[in-house]
Design a protein around this motif. Structure first.
Motif, PDB file in Angstrom:
ATOM      1  N   GLN A 169      37.546  53.714  33.909  1.00  0.00           N
ATOM      2  CA  GLN A 169      38.431  52.547  33.865  1.00  0.00           C
ATOM      3  C   GLN A 169      39.122  52.294  35.201  1.00  0.00           C
ATOM      4  O   GLN A 169      39.857  51.305  35.337  1.00  0.00           O
ATOM      5  CB  GLN A 169      39.484  52.736  32.766  1.00  0.00           C
ATOM      6  N   ALA A 170      38.859  53.153  36.195  1.00  0.00           N
ATOM      7  CA  ALA A 170      39.536  53.037  37.485  1.00  0.00           C
ATOM      8  C   ALA A 170      38.667  52.371  38.549  1.00  0.00           C
ATOM      9  O   ALA A 170      39.079  52.287  39.702  1.00  0.00           O
ATOM     10  CB  ALA A 170      39.962  54.423  37.972  1.00  0.00           C
ATOM     11  N   VAL A 171      37.480  51.884  38.182  1.00  0.00           N
ATOM     12  CA  VAL A 171      36.544  51.365  39.187  1.00  0.00           C
ATOM     13  C   VAL A 171      37.134  50.184  39.959  1.00  0.00           C
ATOM     14  O   VAL A 171      37.086  50.140  41.190  1.00  0.00           O
ATOM     15  CB  VAL A 171      35.211  50.970  38.527  1.00  0.00           C
ATOM     16  N   LEU A 172      37.680  49.219  39.251  1.00  0.00           N
ATOM     17  CA  LEU A 172      38.193  48.025  39.925  1.00  0.00           C
ATOM     18  C   LEU A 172      39.330  48.375  40.876  1.00  0.00           C
ATOM     19  O   LEU A 172      39.326  47.960  42.050  1.00  0.00           O
ATOM     20  CB  LEU A 172      38.665  46.995  38.902  1.00  0.00           C
ATOM     21  N   GLU A 173      40.305  49.127  40.391  1.00  0.00           N
ATOM     22  CA  GLU A 173      41.463  49.439  41.225  1.00  0.00           C
ATOM     23  C   GLU A 173      41.069  50.328  42.397  1.00  0.00           C
ATOM     24  O   GLU A 173      41.616  50.190  43.508  1.00  0.00           O
ATOM     25  CB  GLU A 173      42.566  50.077  40.389  1.00  0.00           C
ATOM     26  N   ALA A 174      40.137  51.248  42.180  1.00  0.00           N
ATOM     27  CA  ALA A 174      39.679  52.093  43.284  1.00  0.00           C
ATOM     28  C   ALA A 174      38.958  51.261  44.336  1.00  0.00           C
ATOM     29  O   ALA A 174      39.088  51.514  45.539  1.00  0.00           O
ATOM     30  CB  ALA A 174      38.764  53.196  42.757  1.00  0.00           C
ATOM     31  N   THR A 175      38.215  50.261  43.894  1.00  0.00           N
ATOM     32  CA  THR A 175      37.526  49.370  44.830  1.00  0.00           C
ATOM     33  C   THR A 175      38.530  48.558  45.631  1.00  0.00           C
ATOM     34  O   THR A 175      38.378  48.386  46.851  1.00  0.00           O
ATOM     35  CB  THR A 175      36.559  48.446  44.069  1.00  0.00           C
ATOM     36  N   CYS A 176      39.561  48.066  44.973  1.00  0.00           N
ATOM     37  CA  CYS A 176      40.608  47.323  45.687  1.00  0.00           C
ATOM     38  C   CYS A 176      41.321  48.225  46.694  1.00  0.00           C
ATOM     39  O   CYS A 176      41.674  47.782  47.800  1.00  0.00           O
ATOM     40  CB  CYS A 176      41.607  46.739  44.695  1.00  0.00           C
ATOM     41  N   ALA A 177      41.529  49.483  46.324  1.00  0.00           N
ATOM     42  CA  ALA A 177      42.167  50.426  47.252  1.00  0.00           C
ATOM     43  C   ALA A 177      41.276  50.680  48.467  1.00  0.00           C
ATOM     44  O   ALA A 177      41.771  50.756  49.604  1.00  0.00           O
ATOM     45  CB  ALA A 177      42.480  51.737  46.535  1.00  0.00           C
ATOM     46  N   GLN A 178      39.975  50.790  48.240  1.00  0.00           N
ATOM     47  CA  GLN A 178      39.050  50.977  49.357  1.00  0.00           C
ATOM     48  C   GLN A 178      39.043  49.746  50.255  1.00  0.00           C
ATOM     49  O   GLN A 178      38.970  49.853  51.483  1.00  0.00           O
ATOM     50  CB  GLN A 178      37.643  51.254  48.837  1.00  0.00           C
ATOM     51  N   ALA A 179      39.088  48.564  49.648  1.00  0.00           N
ATOM     52  CA  ALA A 179      39.132  47.333  50.433  1.00  0.00           C
ATOM     53  C   ALA A 179      40.377  47.310  51.323  1.00  0.00           C
ATOM     54  O   ALA A 179      40.310  46.958  52.508  1.00  0.00           O
ATOM     55  CB  ALA A 179      39.112  46.118  49.510  1.00  0.00           C
ATOM     56  N   ALA A 180      41.518  47.701  50.760  1.00  0.00           N
ATOM     57  CA  ALA A 180      42.748  47.744  51.549  1.00  0.00           C
ATOM     58  C   ALA A 180      42.630  48.742  52.694  1.00  0.00           C
ATOM     59  O   ALA A 180      43.104  48.484  53.814  1.00  0.00           O
ATOM     60  CB  ALA A 180      43.934  48.099  50.649  1.00  0.00           C
ATOM     61  N   ILE A 182      40.030  49.571  54.383  1.00  0.00           N
ATOM     62  CA  ILE A 182      39.173  49.105  55.482  1.00  0.00           C
ATOM     63  C   ILE A 182      39.600  47.716  55.975  1.00  0.00           C
ATOM     64  O   ILE A 182      38.904  47.108  56.795  1.00  0.00           O
ATOM     65  CB  ILE A 182      37.680  49.100  55.077  1.00  0.00           C
ATOM     66  N   GLY A 183      40.721  47.212  55.481  1.00  0.00           N
ATOM     67  CA  GLY A 183      41.255  45.941  55.945  1.00  0.00           C
ATOM     68  C   GLY A 183      40.498  44.725  55.459  1.00  0.00           C
ATOM     69  O   GLY A 183      40.470  43.693  56.142  1.00  0.00           O
ATOM     70  N   LEU A 184      39.923  44.823  54.256  1.00  0.00           N
ATOM     71  CA  LEU A 184      39.125  43.731  53.702  1.00  0.00           C
ATOM     72  C   LEU A 184      39.926  42.998  52.630  1.00  0.00           C
ATOM     73  O   LEU A 184      40.424  43.609  51.678  1.00  0.00           O
ATOM     74  CB  LEU A 184      37.833  44.286  53.104  1.00  0.00           C
ATOM     75  N   ALA A 185      40.051  41.684  52.776  1.00  0.00           N
ATOM     76  CA  ALA A 185      40.771  40.890  51.783  1.00  0.00           C
ATOM     77  C   ALA A 185      40.031  40.906  50.449  1.00  0.00           C
ATOM     78  O   ALA A 185      38.798  40.978  50.402  1.00  0.00           O
ATOM     79  CB  ALA A 185      40.917  39.451  52.280  1.00  0.00           C
ATOM     80  N   VAL A 186      40.804  40.820  49.365  1.00  0.00           N
ATOM     81  CA  VAL A 186      40.252  40.840  48.012  1.00  0.00           C
ATOM     82  C   VAL A 186      40.590  39.532  47.308  1.00  0.00           C
ATOM     83  O   VAL A 186      41.736  39.082  47.339  1.00  0.00           O
ATOM     84  CB  VAL A 186      40.822  42.015  47.188  1.00  0.00           C
ATOM     85  N   GLU A 187      39.589  38.937  46.687  1.00  0.00           N
ATOM     86  CA  GLU A 187      39.828  37.784  45.823  1.00  0.00           C
ATOM     87  C   GLU A 187      39.327  38.124  44.426  1.00  0.00           C
ATOM     88  O   GLU A 187      38.136  38.405  44.235  1.00  0.00           O
ATOM     89  CB  GLU A 187      39.130  36.528  46.336  1.00  0.00           C
ATOM     90  N   ARG A 188      40.245  38.102  43.462  1.00  0.00           N
ATOM     91  CA  ARG A 188      39.889  38.406  42.074  1.00  0.00           C
ATOM     92  C   ARG A 188      39.667  37.109  41.306  1.00  0.00           C
ATOM     93  O   ARG A 188      40.444  36.165  41.408  1.00  0.00           O
ATOM     94  CB  ARG A 188      41.005  39.202  41.391  1.00  0.00           C
ATOM     95  N   LEU A 189      38.614  37.113  40.513  1.00  0.00           N
ATOM     96  CA  LEU A 189      38.305  35.984  39.641  1.00  0.00           C
ATOM     97  C   LEU A 189      38.832  36.273  38.236  1.00  0.00           C
ATOM     98  O   LEU A 189      39.480  37.298  37.994  1.00  0.00           O
ATOM     99  CB  LEU A 189      36.807  35.744  39.635  1.00  0.00           C
ATOM    100  N   SER A 190      38.529  35.399  37.319  1.00  0.00           N
ATOM    101  CA  SER A 190      38.952  35.588  35.928  1.00  0.00           C
ATOM    102  C   SER A 190      38.219  36.760  35.280  1.00  0.00           C
ATOM    103  O   SER A 190      37.089  37.094  35.641  1.00  0.00           O
ATOM    104  CB  SER A 190      38.689  34.310  35.129  1.00  0.00           C
ATOM    105  N   LEU A 191      38.871  37.351  34.300  1.00  0.00           N
ATOM    106  CA  LEU A 191      38.340  38.510  33.590  1.00  0.00           C
ATOM    107  C   LEU A 191      37.187  38.121  32.673  1.00  0.00           C
ATOM    108  O   LEU A 191      37.200  37.060  32.041  1.00  0.00           O
ATOM    109  CB  LEU A 191      39.470  39.127  32.758  1.00  0.00           C
ATOM    110  N   TRP A 192      36.170  38.992  32.604  1.00  0.00           N
ATOM    111  CA  TRP A 192      35.107  38.860  31.616  1.00  0.00           C
ATOM    112  C   TRP A 192      34.790  40.239  31.060  1.00  0.00           C
ATOM    113  O   TRP A 192      35.596  41.181  31.238  1.00  0.00           O
ATOM    114  CB  TRP A 192      33.879  38.163  32.218  1.00  0.00           C
ATOM    115  N   TYR A 193      33.678  40.416  30.381  1.00  0.00           N
ATOM    116  CA  TYR A 193      33.385  41.717  29.770  1.00  0.00           C
ATOM    117  C   TYR A 193      31.895  41.990  29.761  1.00  0.00           C
ATOM    118  O   TYR A 193      31.071  41.089  29.916  1.00  0.00           O
ATOM    119  CB  TYR A 193      33.939  41.785  28.339  1.00  0.00           C
TER     120      TYR A 193
END
Length: 235
Positions: A169-180, A182-193
């Protein structure tokens, strides 16, 4: 190939015991594999429904080698095929992004989970549009299980996929942390499943029956014709 965007479905040939193993506990190995093939058809149909003006091309980013004929029978004729490289999922994703941007020559690459048969074409369009805007970024389509249903990049950022606790359940947040990091901006879209177990299969059945998705406030699911037909005949 111009400045087109590649949309690659991360997929495996739908063989019993190879795909949807958790759903096999509910449906059996054969039916779970068949349902996996329906999911793939429906995600591909969502990509194919994108307006031509967006300049998108679909791919099956597949495994294992030697299953090309099976996938050709499931995917639209205009889709390309790209063999997955590596065993670690992070390396697979990074390699797919790298290959689709160069040497395939696309302006950006969006990698999509194969397990979301009602994935709205509108969500894919938003991802293409977000990636096309000036500036470097990662575009993420969050999933209700804490992962993501899609990830889009316009440049090679292998560090984004390192040290991610895949299948948690930590994949998204860990990816956002990695983006931060390496200095990469993050754009999140709407949630799906996505659908990977009995519980999410029940959510899918409810959606196909017309029940509203509690997390989908601004999107309507796609028709999922192949999946709908299959489940209508399921015991």
């Amino acid at each position: 190939m111009g400045r087109t965007t590649a949309l690659g479905i991360m997929c495996k040939a739908p063989r019993p015991g190879l795909t949807k193993t958790r759903l096999a506990r509910v449906l059996g190995l054969e039916r779970a594999a068949a349902l996996s093939g329906c999911f793939l058809r429906d995600v591909a149909a969502s990509i194919e429904a994108l307006p031509a003006a967006l300049g998108a091309r679909g791919y099956g980013v597949y495994a294992p080698a030697g299953t090309e004929a099976e996938l050709r029978a499931l995917l639209p004729a205009g889709f390309g095929l790209l063999l997955q490289e590596g065993a670690d999922f992070g390396l697979v994703l990074a390699g797919a992004v790298r290959a689709l941007i160069s040497p395939h020559g696309h302006a950006g690459a969006i990698l999509i989970n194969a397990d979301s048969p009602t994935l709205p074409t509108a969500l894919l369009a938003r991802a293409v549009e977000a990636l096309a805007r000036p500036g470097d970024r990662v575009v993420l389509g969050p999933a209700s299980d804490g992962g993501y249903v899609l990830i889009g990049l316009k440049a090679d950022h292998p560090g984004l996929f390192r040290d991610i606790p895949w299948s948690t359940q930590a994949v998204l947040e860990a990816t956002c942390a990695q983006a931060a990091a390496i200095g990469l901006a993050v754009e999140r879209l709407s949630l799906w499943y996505d659908i990977d177990d009995a519980g999410t299969l029940d959510v899918l059945r409810g959606e196909l029956a017309g029940e509203p998705l509690p997390f989908a406030t601004d999107l309507v699911g796609g028709p999922a014709r192949a999946t709908r037909t299959f489940l209508a005949g399921a015991p």
